[in-house]
Scaffold this motif. Structure first.
Motif, PDB file in Angstrom:
ATOM      1  N   HIS A 188     -32.247 -22.734 -19.797  1.00 44.05           N
ATOM      2  CA  HIS A 188     -32.607 -21.490 -19.105  1.00 44.05           C
ATOM      3  C   HIS A 188     -33.305 -21.816 -17.783  1.00 44.05           C
ATOM      4  CE1 HIS A 188     -34.192 -17.671 -18.103  1.00 44.05           C
ATOM      5  NE2 HIS A 188     -35.269 -17.662 -18.878  1.00 44.05           N
ATOM      6  N   SER A 232     -30.110 -18.059 -14.434  1.00 42.01           N
ATOM      7  CA  SER A 232     -29.561 -17.773 -15.765  1.00 42.01           C
ATOM      8  C   SER A 232     -28.671 -16.534 -15.786  1.00 42.01           C
ATOM      9  CB  SER A 232     -30.694 -17.619 -16.786  1.00 42.01           C
ATOM     10  OG  SER A 232     -31.287 -18.872 -17.051  1.00 42.01           O
ATOM     11  N   ASN A 262     -29.194 -13.619 -22.634  1.00 40.97           N
ATOM     12  CA  ASN A 262     -29.921 -14.855 -22.396  1.00 40.97           C
ATOM     13  C   ASN A 262     -30.908 -15.086 -23.531  1.00 40.97           C
ATOM     14  OD1 ASN A 262     -30.635 -17.122 -20.597  1.00 40.97           O
ATOM     15  ND2 ASN A 262     -32.628 -16.123 -20.606  1.00 40.97           N
ATOM     16  N   ALA A 270     -28.393 -19.919 -24.290  1.00 33.92           N
ATOM     17  CA  ALA A 270     -29.411 -20.659 -23.553  1.00 33.92           C
ATOM     18  C   ALA A 270     -30.224 -21.603 -24.436  1.00 33.92           C
ATOM     19  CB  ALA A 270     -30.353 -19.693 -22.842  1.00 33.92           C
TER      20      ALA A 270
END
Length: 385
Positions: free
Chosen positions: A336, A341, A304, A331
């Motif tokens: 996000h 996420s 992420n 992301a």
């Protein structure tokens, strides 16, 4: 003395992901500006019930970081077509919440306590409430961002953590921008990817088809250089190399029933809260060590990228594997929505594995307060339902 009739279930079960769905991701004040997150999540739950013809669900685990409090997971399930008898649990590990729900589902099914769990998360930055400290608390006033460290209570704590990490590793703005451009370019390419499209639930609000609102086909170096530093002169964190705030929902169906995608295992990590972006990297290192693997064994990596410095950490740690990293964009392009996420990462990893016919994927995410969690997936392309 009467002998007990209680029989313990000591089965160790393999754990699979039947599949999952996410909403298109909205930016704060955008397409979902008035949509309560529990209602957004309920739409995904209903679609999963229909898509996978689920006859029984043991529980729903739902990540949420900035909602209205209480057990919003239960509120969501009561808004869906799930039976009223299905329990629901809300998990707050901030950015890592959605990934942790999948780890929890894995543990419950692996141990034989459950057989089918819907796991993921919901978030609405658009409807994020302002909170107030109680009278008598040494902390005063209203706040939007919770306190993540005893030594820091600052609404800009995550931005400052990214900036500290940038300083720690000597990262230039040009290097950050390179990864921002990569993320958006790959996300634009992925718009027509059939493996990803099948994991996005079509939604329509106010007679408008919903889309991933943050992807910028025309993102450029010139535009990124025009963006002002968010922490003042002498800093490099901008709205371009840090995520905006978003709304969305994403869930996967975790089950003991064999399917193509198997969860091999997971690991959680915790470290210095002042450098929270390190969490994805450190949890990945812990996962590789735990299962005696190297990055050479991995076909797809989903981290992420809440901040572009996270991408830089990956490139420096595994320069030979950059082509396997966030293959569909990350992301910085998609957004996000904190609580969901982690589930998005898993869905994108499954889509990427399908695209490249890969076997192993790692999904890792850093969380506020210096935490991280990582999942190891294995995909069997010869599996047929």
């Amino acid at each position: 003395m009467t002998q007990t009739k209680i029989q313990e279930n000591n089965r160790i079960q393999d754990v699979y992901i039947m599949g999952g769905l996410r909403t298109p991701i909205g930016v704060i004040g955008g397409q979902y500006k008035s949509v309560q997150p529990e209602l957004l999540g309920a739409k995904v739950l209903d679609a999963l019930l229909d898509t996978y013809e689920l006859e029984y669900v043991d529980s729903v685990f739902c990540g949420n970081a900035v909602g209205t409090g209480g057990n919003i997971a239960r509120l969501m399930t009561l808004s869906s077509n799930l039976p009223i008898s299905v329990p629901a649990v809300t998990v707050d590990m901030q950015c890592a919440s959605g990934a942790m729900t999948i780890e929890m589902a894995y543990a419950h099914i692996r141990s034989g306590l459950m057989n089918t769990v819907i796991a993921g998360g919901i978030e609405s930055s658009s409807l994020q409430p302002t909170r107030t400290y109680a009278e008598g608390d040494a902390r005063t006033g209203e706040y939007l961002v919770a306190q993540f460290s005893p030594n820091e209570n600052d609404p800009l704590a995550m931005l400052r953590g990214a900036e500290r990490t940038i300083d720690k590793y000597g990262v230039s703005q040009d290097t950050l921008n390179k990864h921002v451009l990569r993320s958006h370019a790959l996300a634009v390419q992925a718009m027509t990817n059939p493996h990803l499209k099948e994991k996005i639930l079509p939604l329509r609000f106010d007679d408008i088809d919903c889309t991933d609102e943050s992807i910028r086909p025309r993102m450029s170096e010139k535009l990124l250089h025009r963006m002002k530093p968010l922490l003042g002169p002498g800093t490099v964190t901008t709205a371009g190399n840090a995520c905006l705030t978003h709304d969305g929902a994403a869930f996967v169906v975790v089950s003991s029933k064999p399917s193509a995608c198997k969860i091999i295992g997971s690991t959680a990590w915790a470290g210095e809260p002042q450098y929270s972006p390190e969490g994805a990297w450190q949890s990945t290192e812990a996962l590789l060590s735990k299962y005696n693997l190297t990055m050479d064994d991995i076909d797809v990596v989903e981290w992420n990228e809440a901040f572009a410095v996270i991408d830089v950490l990956f490139e420096r740690a595994y320069p030979e594997a950059l082509d396997r990293y966030n293959r569909l964009g990350g992301a910085l392009a998609y957004g996000h929505p904190y609580g969901c996420s982690g589930a998005m990462l898993v869905l994108h990893a499954m889509a990427a594995l399908g695209t490249v016919q890969g076997r192993y994927a790692i999904c890792a995410i850093a969380g506020a307060g210096g935490t991280g969690t990582a999942l190891l997936l294995e995909y069997n392309h010869e599996y047929h339902r």
